[in-house]
Design a protein around this motif. Structure first.
Motif, mmCIF file in Angstrom:
data_model
loop_
_atom_site.group_PDB
_atom_site.id
_atom_site.type_symbol
_atom_site.label_atom_id
_atom_site.label_comp_id
_atom_site.label_asym_id
_atom_site.label_seq_id
_atom_site.Cartn_x
_atom_site.Cartn_y
_atom_site.Cartn_z
ATOM 1 N N GLU A 557 1.661 -28.386 43.178
ATOM 2 C CA GLU A 557 0.229 -28.522 43.423
ATOM 3 C C GLU A 557 -0.568 -28.312 42.143
ATOM 4 O O GLU A 557 -1.599 -28.936 41.939
ATOM 5 N N ALA A 558 -0.076 -27.438 41.265
ATOM 6 C CA ALA A 558 -0.781 -27.122 40.026
ATOM 7 C C ALA A 558 0.207 -27.108 38.867
ATOM 8 O O ALA A 558 1.412 -26.907 39.053
ATOM 9 N N ILE A 559 -0.322 -27.331 37.681
ATOM 10 C CA ILE A 559 0.480 -27.324 36.462
ATOM 11 C C ILE A 559 -0.123 -26.313 35.501
ATOM 12 O O ILE A 559 -1.350 -26.228 35.348
ATOM 13 N N THR A 560 0.722 -25.553 34.839
ATOM 14 C CA THR A 560 0.276 -24.600 33.824
ATOM 15 C C THR A 560 0.661 -25.109 32.448
ATOM 16 O O THR A 560 1.813 -25.494 32.207
ATOM 17 N N GLY A 561 -0.294 -25.122 31.561
ATOM 18 C CA GLY A 561 -0.069 -25.510 30.181
ATOM 19 C C GLY A 561 -0.610 -24.451 29.248
ATOM 20 O O GLY A 561 -1.116 -23.415 29.687
ATOM 21 N N ALA A 562 -0.511 -24.725 27.958
ATOM 22 C CA ALA A 562 -0.948 -23.758 26.941
ATOM 23 C C ALA A 562 -2.036 -24.372 26.064
ATOM 24 O O ALA A 562 -1.987 -25.557 25.729
ATOM 25 N N VAL A 563 -2.997 -23.545 25.706
ATOM 26 C CA VAL A 563 -4.086 -23.945 24.820
ATOM 27 C C VAL A 563 -4.054 -23.068 23.586
ATOM 28 O O VAL A 563 -3.940 -21.836 23.685
ATOM 29 N N ARG A 564 -4.153 -23.684 22.420
ATOM 30 C CA ARG A 564 -4.227 -22.975 21.138
ATOM 31 C C ARG A 564 -5.461 -23.435 20.374
ATOM 32 O O ARG A 564 -5.914 -24.566 20.549
ATOM 33 N N GLY A 565 -5.950 -22.578 19.520
ATOM 34 C CA GLY A 565 -7.083 -22.978 18.699
ATOM 35 C C GLY A 565 -6.775 -24.194 17.858
ATOM 36 O O GLY A 565 -7.593 -25.094 17.689
ATOM 37 N N ARG A 566 -5.553 -24.264 17.356
ATOM 38 C CA ARG A 566 -5.206 -25.372 16.469
ATOM 39 C C ARG A 566 -4.860 -26.640 17.242
ATOM 40 O O ARG A 566 -4.496 -27.644 16.633
ATOM 41 N N ASP A 567 -4.991 -26.636 18.579
ATOM 42 C CA ASP A 567 -4.940 -27.894 19.321
ATOM 43 C C ASP A 567 -6.050 -28.829 18.857
ATOM 44 O O ASP A 567 -5.908 -30.054 18.925
ATOM 45 N N VAL A 568 -7.169 -28.246 18.442
ATOM 46 C CA VAL A 568 -8.223 -29.046 17.803
ATOM 47 C C VAL A 568 -7.738 -29.329 16.386
ATOM 48 O O VAL A 568 -7.769 -28.450 15.522
ATOM 49 N N HIS A 569 -7.280 -30.550 16.165
ATOM 50 C CA HIS A 569 -6.440 -30.848 15.004
ATOM 51 C C HIS A 569 -7.110 -30.507 13.675
ATOM 52 O O HIS A 569 -6.443 -30.060 12.739
ATOM 53 N N ASN A 583 -8.053 -17.433 13.121
ATOM 54 C CA ASN A 583 -8.468 -16.881 14.407
ATOM 55 C C ASN A 583 -9.656 -17.670 14.969
ATOM 56 O O ASN A 583 -10.564 -18.065 14.224
ATOM 57 N N CYS A 584 -9.651 -17.880 16.293
ATOM 58 C CA CYS A 584 -10.695 -18.680 16.940
ATOM 59 C C CYS A 584 -11.269 -17.954 18.142
ATOM 60 O O CYS A 584 -10.578 -17.175 18.820
ATOM 61 N N ALA A 585 -12.538 -18.240 18.408
ATOM 62 C CA ALA A 585 -13.160 -17.878 19.682
ATOM 63 C C ALA A 585 -13.074 -19.103 20.578
ATOM 64 O O ALA A 585 -13.414 -20.212 20.159
ATOM 65 N N VAL A 586 -12.614 -18.903 21.813
ATOM 66 C CA VAL A 586 -12.404 -20.022 22.742
ATOM 67 C C VAL A 586 -13.170 -19.719 24.029
ATOM 68 O O VAL A 586 -12.899 -18.725 24.712
ATOM 69 N N PRO A 604 -2.646 -19.448 28.524
ATOM 70 C CA PRO A 604 -2.237 -20.300 29.642
ATOM 71 C C PRO A 604 -3.442 -20.878 30.382
ATOM 72 O O PRO A 604 -4.472 -20.216 30.531
ATOM 73 N N VAL A 605 -3.292 -22.121 30.844
ATOM 74 C CA VAL A 605 -4.313 -22.792 31.647
ATOM 75 C C VAL A 605 -3.609 -23.444 32.832
ATOM 76 O O VAL A 605 -2.650 -24.200 32.630
ATOM 77 N N THR A 606 -4.072 -23.164 34.039
ATOM 78 C CA THR A 606 -3.475 -23.732 35.249
ATOM 79 C C THR A 606 -4.505 -24.594 35.960
ATOM 80 O O THR A 606 -5.612 -24.137 36.254
ATOM 81 N N LEU A 607 -4.122 -25.848 36.248
ATOM 82 C CA LEU A 607 -5.043 -26.791 36.873
ATOM 83 C C LEU A 607 -4.334 -27.575 37.968
ATOM 84 O O LEU A 607 -3.177 -27.973 37.822
#
Length: 732
Positions: A557-569, A583-586, A604-607
């Protein structure tokens, strides 16, 4: 000492930085080094054939065991994406291919030991003379190069520069470098950053298509503009889509009955009777940009031959001949009305006169620009006219010249135009529809639309600003103002990021619509922040077997993924410190939660399916021991950080606290002052490691809230002064 090229064909292998991509390269496949003075080290690939022909297919070698993302045309007009790891997975009509070599880590530093980094190889099939190339796979896992002229009398047997291959450790930079090298070689197009963007890209607009389709009227246009303005969101541009032109069907007295669905053709360059109800057709449409739609051949069926008002444009009937790859991917073309009933094609020698007279009339009536549709059809009617590449070039040169003369803001949107015949001759048009239509009443299309535009933009974004189609061109009075106010400021402008939105590096080779485990992450940049969208798009995709959109069951029903500051290339480019720590503020738009993430740390992000989250990502500025700051922007807006127009730090002398720890500024002495120009109004948010001494908006001291755990400070900047720019100051 001999230095080996980064990309080379050696011992019947295509090798990228000592890593083999293709094996069994045939003897008739030849390689030519890229331009010595060019921006990219790569190799051009061609082939020699035994005899001349208008269509050739040659295997380039076997592709196995490496992940790739292919952008291919699943319809004549549009591209979408396909992921795979073997040659047979490469679809026909592939126009862009990026391959990920084995080894390496996504978490390695941006600089350092490149020997251990992932290397990305970019394949760009090109235009060579009158031939256009594309890639495809076969059942033996060979990657094939297909070359076509689109005209049986336009033949060749030898090719040297039909494919360009380049490689590097940064996928986005590698793509840009490859396209730049091709531009240097072909000299027939310009890249997005070299073109003038029309003014509409920074404003909220409304398109008539989903509201009225071809039944659009002058009164309907005015009603839509009025209801949006009454809700506090005045549109600053409008696109009057299909339905305003003078068109008609063929009338053949020798036929007992007309076609069941006769195709319409253009019969005049002026508007039809629906838009001739007022002495001044621009009444009610003042002080905004007005664009109108037309097909590149005039209308869907072209320009009708034999019409007195159109005789000077020398239109003749031609019947489209589709390439094998297009018909394979979209078999419906075999019975399409355009194929069966033919098209009225203006003689390419006179097409500038046609465009200029139509556009001059439109400009004199107050029209500011065009949405030029149906563009890829030109590749199908090049027979007897020098072929697909030549006909496309002639039409686009005429279009560019007419737009430059009549619409000085470079008012032109390219639509249904995803063939490389058009892309590689695009010198002027700066905006391109980036995917098949958004169908607001078809839920299956919504996730497909998001993924298609994101992955198409990886390639298309090098040429033009990708247009995500109508956000939702509601009928007049049927508007979701609560949602729109997260996109649009009260003056009708928007907070547009700086770049095309593209999948994050770790999303490039995942399939977030089909694989059941991946979230789609899309990154972009503002001046001082990054923005990261995360979406669960699983459950629907284009079905390559059934040739239509289909749904499929998702295992969870839901998927969990990961978010990092450096995902913003390019997040480091938003940092004001050369020695930024990483270091980032998110900040999460939907949750309202703020976290600080060290470099490479993951959150972690679950959607669930159809859920999303938008993150503002800001580099943290260390001001003094114990004092750090990161602006977020207007957190009530989807792209909060787009509101920050200026950022200035003034650090005073202070006695230190332990670095990185949150402390109270019990000393009356000012430690630092942060000053920002903010576009718009609403809730301004920022991260600060210590509670501010005071906050000011336009030099007035204002109240603020501060979360001692999260470090989130919020200041209201609602209508405190005239103008759309507010100066926000935070004293620490």
């Amino acid at each position: 000492m001999t230095i080996k090229p980064l990309v080379r064909i050696s011992e019947r292998k295509l090798v990228v930085k000592d890593r083999t991509i293709l094996t069994g390269v045939p003897e008739n496949v030849i390689a030519t080094a890229g331009p010595d003075s060019g921006p990219a080290e790569g190799v051009f690939v061609g082939a020699v054939f035994d005899g001349e022909n208008s269509r050739h297919v040659v295997p380039l070698g076997t592709l196995r065991g490496v992940r790739f993302m292919a952008s291919f045309r699943f319809k004549l007009w549009w591209m979408t994406h396909k992921m795979g790891d073997q040659g047979r997975d490469v679809p026909m009509e592939t126009q862009f291919l990026i391959v990920e070599t084995k080894g390496g880590s996504l978490l390695e530093p941006d600089v350092g030991d490149e020997e251990n980094q992932i290397v990305y190889a970019v394949f760009l099939p090109l235009i060579e003379g009158p031939f256009r190339a594309c890639l495809q796979g076969n059942t033996s896992d060979e990657l094939e190069l297909c070359l076509e002229s689109g005209d049986v009398d336009t033949k060749a047997s030898s090719f040297t520069h039909s494919l360009f291959v380049h490689a590097g450790t940064d996928p986005f930079a590698t793509i840009s470098e490859a396209v730049r090298a091709v531009k240097s070689h072909l000299k027939t197009f310009r890249q997005r950053h070299e073109k003038k963007l029309p003014g509409i890209v920074d404003y909220f607009g409304w398109c008539t298509w989903d509201a009225f389709y071809q039944e659009v009227t002058q009164e309907g246009v005015e009603a839509g503009l009025q209801t949006l303005s009454a809700g506090g969101l005045p549109p600053k541009f409008i696109i009057i889509d299909d339905g305003w032109q003078s068109v008609g069907i063929d009338v053949d007295p020798d036929k007992e009955k007309e076609q069941e669905k006769p195709i319409m053709r253009l019969t005049g360059i002026k508007e039809n009777a629906k838009f001739q109800t007022k002495d001044d057709p621009t009444v009610g449409i003042k002080n905004i940009y007005v664009y109108v739609w037309h097909a590149i051949i005039g209308y869907w069926g072209g320009v009708r031959p034999g019409v007195k008002e159109m005789e000077e444009y020398d239109s003749t009937m031609k019947f489209p001949m589709m390439s094998k790859g297009v018909v394979e991917n979209d078999p419906a073309w075999k019975i399409d009305a355009m194929v069966l009933q033919g098209l009225g094609i203006v003689n390419p020698k006179g097409v500038y006169k046609f465009y200029n007279e139509m556009h001059n009339y439109l400009a004199s009536a107050g029209i500011d620009g065009l949405k030029v549709d149906v563009q890829s059809i030109l590749e199908t009617v090049g027979g007897g006219l020098g072929g697909r590449v030549e006909l496309t070039r002639q039409y686009h040169q005429a279009l560019d010249a007419s737009v430059a003369r009549n619409f000085p803001d470079n008012g032109c949107i390219a639509c249904m135009s995803h063939n490389t015949d058009a892309l590689y001759c695009s010198k002027q048009t700066a905006v391109v529809r980036a995917s098949d239509d958004f169908f607001p009443r078809d839920p299956l299309s919504h996730t497909i639309h998001i993924t298609a535009v994101a992955y198409n933009s990886v390639f298309l974004g090098e040429f033009m600003q990708p247009d995500w189609d109508m956000f939702h061109s509601d009928k007049p009075g049927k508007h979701n103002f609560e949602l729109l106010k997260k996109l649009v400021l009260p003056d009708g402008s928007i907070l547009r990021p700086l770049l095309p939105g593209r999948p994050t590096r770790d999303s490039l080779f995942n399939d977030p619509a089909r694989d059941g485990v991946s979230l789609l992450k899309i990154w972009n940049m503002n001046k001082f922040t990054g923005v990261l969208g995360v979406y669960n798009c699983q459950g629907a995709a284009w079905n390559t077997s059934e040739k239509r959109m289909t749904s499929h069951e998702t295992e969870t029903e839901a998927i969990t993924g990961a978010v990092r500051g450096r995902d913003v290339h390019l997040i480091s480019e938003a940092a004001t410190d050369r020695n930024w720590s990483g270091n980032c503020a998110v900040y999460g738009h939907r949750t309202g939660e703020l976290v600080t993430l060290p470099y490479n740390a993951a959150m972690p992000v679950t959607l669930k399916v159809l859920e999303y989250e938008l993150f503002t990502v800001t580099p943290i500025k260390d001001l003094a021991p114990g004092f750090s700051f990161a602006p977020l922007g207007l957190i009530n807006m989807f792209n909060a950080g787009g509101a920050i127009q200026r950022l200035n730090y003034e650090v005073k002398g202070c006695e230190g606290a332990v670095g990185g720890e949150k402390v109270e500024n019990s000393n009356s002495e000012l430690v630092a002052n942060v000053s920002m120009d903010i576009k718009g109004c609403g809730k301004f948010g920022a991260y600060t490691s210590t509670e501010p001494r005071k906050c000011l908006v336009d030099s007035n001291v204002v109240d603020f809230t501060y979360g001692t755990v999260s470090g989130l400070v919020i200041v209201n900047v609602d209508n405190l002064s005239e103008g759309d720019i507010h100066v926000v100051e935070v004293e620490l």
